[in-house]
Design a protein around this motif. Structure first.
Motif, PDB file in Angstrom:
ATOM      1  N   ILE A 247     -32.381  51.163 -64.962  1.00  0.00           N
ATOM      2  CA  ILE A 247     -33.556  50.317 -65.156  1.00  0.00           C
ATOM      3  C   ILE A 247     -34.528  51.057 -66.058  1.00  0.00           C
ATOM      4  CG2 ILE A 247     -35.537  49.205 -64.052  1.00  0.00           C
ATOM      5  CD1 ILE A 247     -33.820  48.945 -61.524  1.00  0.00           C
ATOM      6  N   VAL A 248     -34.936  50.392 -67.127  1.00  0.00           N
ATOM      7  CA  VAL A 248     -35.850  50.972 -68.113  1.00  0.00           C
ATOM      8  C   VAL A 248     -37.077  50.077 -68.225  1.00  0.00           C
ATOM      9  CG1 VAL A 248     -36.162  51.550 -70.560  1.00  0.00           C
ATOM     10  CG2 VAL A 248     -33.968  52.007 -69.437  1.00  0.00           C
ATOM     11  N   SER A 249     -38.243  50.677 -68.357  1.00  0.00           N
ATOM     12  CA  SER A 249     -39.450  49.910 -68.671  1.00  0.00           C
ATOM     13  C   SER A 249     -40.322  50.751 -69.586  1.00  0.00           C
ATOM     14  CB  SER A 249     -40.219  49.527 -67.405  1.00  0.00           C
ATOM     15  OG  SER A 249     -41.332  48.718 -67.749  1.00  0.00           O
ATOM     16  N   ASN A 250     -40.557  50.240 -70.781  1.00  0.00           N
ATOM     17  CA  ASN A 250     -41.290  50.992 -71.794  1.00  0.00           C
ATOM     18  C   ASN A 250     -42.596  50.284 -72.146  1.00  0.00           C
ATOM     19  OD1 ASN A 250     -41.383  53.105 -74.001  1.00  0.00           O
ATOM     20  ND2 ASN A 250     -41.441  51.261 -75.251  1.00  0.00           N
ATOM     21  N   ALA A 251     -43.724  50.933 -71.843  1.00  0.00           N
ATOM     22  CA  ALA A 251     -45.047  50.413 -72.196  1.00  0.00           C
ATOM     23  C   ALA A 251     -45.283  49.005 -71.673  1.00  0.00           C
ATOM     24  CB  ALA A 251     -45.253  50.464 -73.714  1.00  0.00           C
ATOM     25  N   ALA A 252     -44.904  48.782 -70.417  1.00  0.00           N
ATOM     26  CA  ALA A 252     -45.106  47.466 -69.801  1.00  0.00           C
ATOM     27  C   ALA A 252     -45.798  47.557 -68.450  1.00  0.00           C
ATOM     28  CB  ALA A 252     -43.769  46.750 -69.642  1.00  0.00           C
ATOM     29  N   LEU A 253     -45.489  48.569 -67.658  1.00  0.00           N
ATOM     30  CA  LEU A 253     -45.978  48.622 -66.283  1.00  0.00           C
ATOM     31  C   LEU A 253     -47.493  48.778 -66.197  1.00  0.00           C
ATOM     32  CD1 LEU A 253     -43.212  50.774 -64.536  1.00  0.00           C
ATOM     33  CD2 LEU A 253     -43.507  48.291 -64.519  1.00  0.00           C
ATOM     34  N   GLN A 254     -48.125  49.270 -67.254  1.00  0.00           N
ATOM     35  CA  GLN A 254     -49.587  49.388 -67.224  1.00  0.00           C
ATOM     36  C   GLN A 254     -50.271  48.036 -67.142  1.00  0.00           C
ATOM     37  OE1 GLN A 254     -47.711  49.901 -69.880  1.00  0.00           O
ATOM     38  NE2 GLN A 254     -48.677  49.041 -71.705  1.00  0.00           N
ATOM     39  N   TRP A 255     -49.544  46.969 -67.498  1.00  0.00           N
ATOM     40  CA  TRP A 255     -50.086  45.614 -67.422  1.00  0.00           C
ATOM     41  C   TRP A 255     -49.894  44.996 -66.038  1.00  0.00           C
ATOM     42  CZ3 TRP A 255     -53.062  44.063 -71.296  1.00  0.00           C
ATOM     43  CH2 TRP A 255     -52.869  44.624 -72.572  1.00  0.00           C
ATOM     44  N   VAL A 256     -49.223  45.710 -65.146  1.00  0.00           N
ATOM     45  CA  VAL A 256     -48.863  45.162 -63.834  1.00  0.00           C
ATOM     46  C   VAL A 256     -49.620  45.945 -62.760  1.00  0.00           C
ATOM     47  CG1 VAL A 256     -46.955  44.583 -62.294  1.00  0.00           C
ATOM     48  CG2 VAL A 256     -46.570  44.672 -64.772  1.00  0.00           C
ATOM     49  N   PRO A 257     -50.704  45.396 -62.216  1.00  0.00           N
ATOM     50  CA  PRO A 257     -51.526  46.151 -61.263  1.00  0.00           C
ATOM     51  C   PRO A 257     -50.751  46.688 -60.067  1.00  0.00           C
ATOM     52  CG  PRO A 257     -52.702  44.181 -61.981  1.00  0.00           C
ATOM     53  CD  PRO A 257     -51.296  44.067 -62.510  1.00  0.00           C
ATOM     54  N   ASN A 258     -49.737  45.967 -59.610  1.00  0.00           N
ATOM     55  CA  ASN A 258     -48.975  46.390 -58.432  1.00  0.00           C
ATOM     56  C   ASN A 258     -47.693  47.110 -58.810  1.00  0.00           C
ATOM     57  OD1 ASN A 258     -47.900  43.946 -59.461  1.00  0.00           O
ATOM     58  ND2 ASN A 258     -46.813  43.572 -57.546  1.00  0.00           N
ATOM     59  N   HIS A 259     -47.659  47.738 -59.983  1.00  0.00           N
ATOM     60  CA  HIS A 259     -46.387  48.328 -60.431  1.00  0.00           C
ATOM     61  C   HIS A 259     -45.934  49.481 -59.545  1.00  0.00           C
ATOM     62  CE1 HIS A 259     -49.090  51.177 -62.643  1.00  0.00           C
ATOM     63  NE2 HIS A 259     -48.099  52.025 -62.483  1.00  0.00           N
ATOM     64  N   ARG A 260     -46.842  50.160 -58.896  1.00  0.00           N
ATOM     65  CA  ARG A 260     -46.430  51.257 -58.016  1.00  0.00           C
ATOM     66  C   ARG A 260     -45.603  50.713 -56.854  1.00  0.00           C
ATOM     67  NH1 ARG A 260     -51.551  51.691 -59.805  1.00  0.00           N
ATOM     68  NH2 ARG A 260     -52.240  53.629 -60.826  1.00  0.00           N
ATOM     69  N   GLU A 261     -46.041  49.598 -56.294  1.00  0.00           N
ATOM     70  CA  GLU A 261     -45.289  48.982 -55.209  1.00  0.00           C
ATOM     71  C   GLU A 261     -43.940  48.446 -55.702  1.00  0.00           C
ATOM     72  OE1 GLU A 261     -49.331  49.540 -54.204  1.00  0.00           O
ATOM     73  OE2 GLU A 261     -48.526  48.335 -55.859  1.00  0.00           O
ATOM     74  N   LEU A 262     -43.924  47.931 -56.932  1.00  0.00           N
ATOM     75  CA  LEU A 262     -42.655  47.474 -57.497  1.00  0.00           C
ATOM     76  C   LEU A 262     -41.682  48.638 -57.654  1.00  0.00           C
ATOM     77  CD1 LEU A 262     -43.831  44.977 -60.282  1.00  0.00           C
ATOM     78  CD2 LEU A 262     -42.925  44.436 -58.013  1.00  0.00           C
ATOM     79  N   ILE A 263     -42.172  49.752 -58.148  1.00  0.00           N
ATOM     80  CA  ILE A 263     -41.319  50.937 -58.297  1.00  0.00           C
ATOM     81  C   ILE A 263     -40.739  51.343 -56.946  1.00  0.00           C
ATOM     82  CG2 ILE A 263     -41.336  53.414 -58.811  1.00  0.00           C
ATOM     83  CD1 ILE A 263     -43.402  52.749 -61.045  1.00  0.00           C
ATOM     84  N   ASP A 264     -41.589  51.347 -55.920  1.00  0.00           N
ATOM     85  CA  ASP A 264     -41.107  51.691 -54.578  1.00  0.00           C
ATOM     86  C   ASP A 264     -39.974  50.762 -54.156  1.00  0.00           C
ATOM     87  OD1 ASP A 264     -42.894  53.772 -54.212  1.00  0.00           O
ATOM     88  OD2 ASP A 264     -44.398  52.536 -53.210  1.00  0.00           O
ATOM     89  N   GLY A 265     -40.156  49.465 -54.396  1.00  0.00           N
ATOM     90  CA  GLY A 265     -39.140  48.499 -54.001  1.00  0.00           C
ATOM     91  C   GLY A 265     -37.848  48.673 -54.774  1.00  0.00           C
ATOM     92  N   TRP A 266     -37.966  48.866 -56.087  1.00  0.00           N
ATOM     93  CA  TRP A 266     -36.762  49.069 -56.890  1.00  0.00           C
ATOM     94  C   TRP A 266     -36.034  50.340 -56.456  1.00  0.00           C
ATOM     95  CZ3 TRP A 266     -40.055  48.446 -61.936  1.00  0.00           C
ATOM     96  CH2 TRP A 266     -40.419  47.103 -62.071  1.00  0.00           C
ATOM     97  N   ALA A 267     -36.799  51.414 -56.283  1.00  0.00           N
ATOM     98  CA  ALA A 267     -36.196  52.701 -55.928  1.00  0.00           C
ATOM     99  C   ALA A 267     -35.461  52.612 -54.602  1.00  0.00           C
ATOM    100  CB  ALA A 267     -37.275  53.778 -55.876  1.00  0.00           C
ATOM    101  N   GLU A 268     -36.020  51.879 -53.661  1.00  0.00           N
ATOM    102  CA  GLU A 268     -35.389  51.747 -52.349  1.00  0.00           C
ATOM    103  C   GLU A 268     -34.107  50.931 -52.442  1.00  0.00           C
ATOM    104  OE1 GLU A 268     -35.193  52.978 -48.525  1.00  0.00           O
ATOM    105  OE2 GLU A 268     -36.745  53.520 -49.990  1.00  0.00           O
ATOM    106  N   THR A 269     -34.093  49.938 -53.323  1.00  0.00           N
ATOM    107  CA  THR A 269     -32.945  49.041 -53.459  1.00  0.00           C
ATOM    108  C   THR A 269     -31.791  49.671 -54.227  1.00  0.00           C
ATOM    109  OG1 THR A 269     -34.426  47.129 -53.416  1.00  0.00           O
ATOM    110  CG2 THR A 269     -32.238  46.783 -54.351  1.00  0.00           C
ATOM    111  N   MET A 270     -32.111  50.533 -55.175  1.00  0.00           N
ATOM    112  CA  MET A 270     -31.085  51.099 -56.060  1.00  0.00           C
ATOM    113  C   MET A 270     -30.098  51.955 -55.288  1.00  0.00           C
ATOM    114  SD  MET A 270     -33.608  52.005 -59.285  1.00  0.00           S
ATOM    115  CE  MET A 270     -32.305  52.459 -60.448  1.00  0.00           C
ATOM    116  N   THR A 271     -28.861  51.944 -55.765  1.00  0.00           N
ATOM    117  CA  THR A 271     -27.798  52.691 -55.099  1.00  0.00           C
ATOM    118  C   THR A 271     -27.775  54.136 -55.588  1.00  0.00           C
ATOM    119  OG1 THR A 271     -26.220  51.995 -56.798  1.00  0.00           O
ATOM    120  CG2 THR A 271     -26.381  50.637 -54.808  1.00  0.00           C
ATOM    121  N   PRO A 272     -27.201  55.050 -54.789  1.00  0.00           N
ATOM    122  CA  PRO A 272     -27.093  56.438 -55.223  1.00  0.00           C
ATOM    123  C   PRO A 272     -26.388  56.542 -56.581  1.00  0.00           C
ATOM    124  CG  PRO A 272     -26.591  56.265 -52.894  1.00  0.00           C
ATOM    125  CD  PRO A 272     -26.718  54.860 -53.400  1.00  0.00           C
TER     126      PRO A 272
END
Length: 259
Positions: A99-124
């Protein structure tokens, strides 16, 4: 934060300068044979093709919430790349290897929570990598906020701009991924762009940071705001015969989930 209207032509005027962080970011991803790759907030997808070429056997999807940007997707992208309209909040990380995101997450106020959710879902073994501007304290942005909050403009544009609190430093992003069992590689870089032309820093921010202001002002008010703002920019970023030096700090974080 309200949605932002994007102008692909204006944004693309500094395509070379904007592409370098993307290359620096994705070069640190050491995935060998991913099956599914996502590029979140990809704009037109002009850079997403790099991922398709690097991993030709992968299904690569680029997503963006701007219809204007997606409509400008290149017609010569690799056959394994698809560009689609999607809000980043709707992305499901299940089954993705990169998963890549370049110069986009700064526009998303809740991006920290999104990162947490993605990280938890991703497989080893899966990888996540993002880059955000870290220049919200720079004159280009501080002067913009100062003018927007002045007595002249406060009632029309007050509160529409992001401040430094919108993004974290590399250490905080690294700690966030570590908490989800990732090996991390986090850093920051200040690029010194040499811009040319009349009011080049204004031309740069018209494509990005100034968009929320332009979205809420009439054409006449936008022109007036830009005139006041550009005068301040010229003082902060003096031009020379060789061009205008424009320092731009960016924050990077790359992680691989432990097996």
């Amino acid at each position: 934060m309200r949605s932002v209207t994007w102008n692909p032509e204006i944004y693309g005027r500094y395509a070379d300068e904007r592409s370098r962080p993307y290359i620096d970011l994705t070069s640190r991803i050491a995935a060998q044979s991913p099956a599914r790759v996502a590029d979140l907030g990809c704009g037109s997808g002009s850079l997403t093709g790099i991922l398709g070429e690097r991993w030709p056997d992968a299904r690569v999807v680029g997503t963006d919430s701007s219809p204007e940007m997606v409509a400008q997707a290149p017609t010569d992208l690799p056959g394994n790349v698809t560009i689609t309209l999607q809000d980043i909040n709707e992305f499901d990380a299940t089954g993705y290897d990169v998963i890549v995101s370049n110069a986009a997450l700064q526009w998303v106020p809740n991006h920290r929570e999104l990162i947490d959710g993605w990280a938890e879902t991703m497989t080893p073994g899966a990888w996540i990598a993002w880059q955000v501007p870290g220049n919200f304290d720079a004159p280009s942005h501080a002067l913009m906020r100062e003018l927007a909050e002045s007595s002249t403009w406060r009632d029309r544009v007050g509160g529409v701009l992001r401040g430094p609190e919108g993004v974290d430093d590399p250490a905080h992003y690294a700690a966030r991924l570590q908490a989800h069992g990732f090996d991390i590689d986090a850093w920051e870089t200040t690029y010194i762009h040499v811009l040319t032309g009349e009011d080049p820093v204004l031309g740069w921010v018209r494509g990005t940071g100034l968009r929320p202001v332009l979205d809420v002002l009439s054409e006449a008010d936008s022109l007036e705001f830009e005139q006041e703002y550009s005068a301040r920019l010229r003082e902060a970023y003096p031009s020379t015969a060789a061009g205008t030096l424009f320092p731009f700090r960016r924050v990077f974080c790359v992680g691989r989930k432990n097996e």
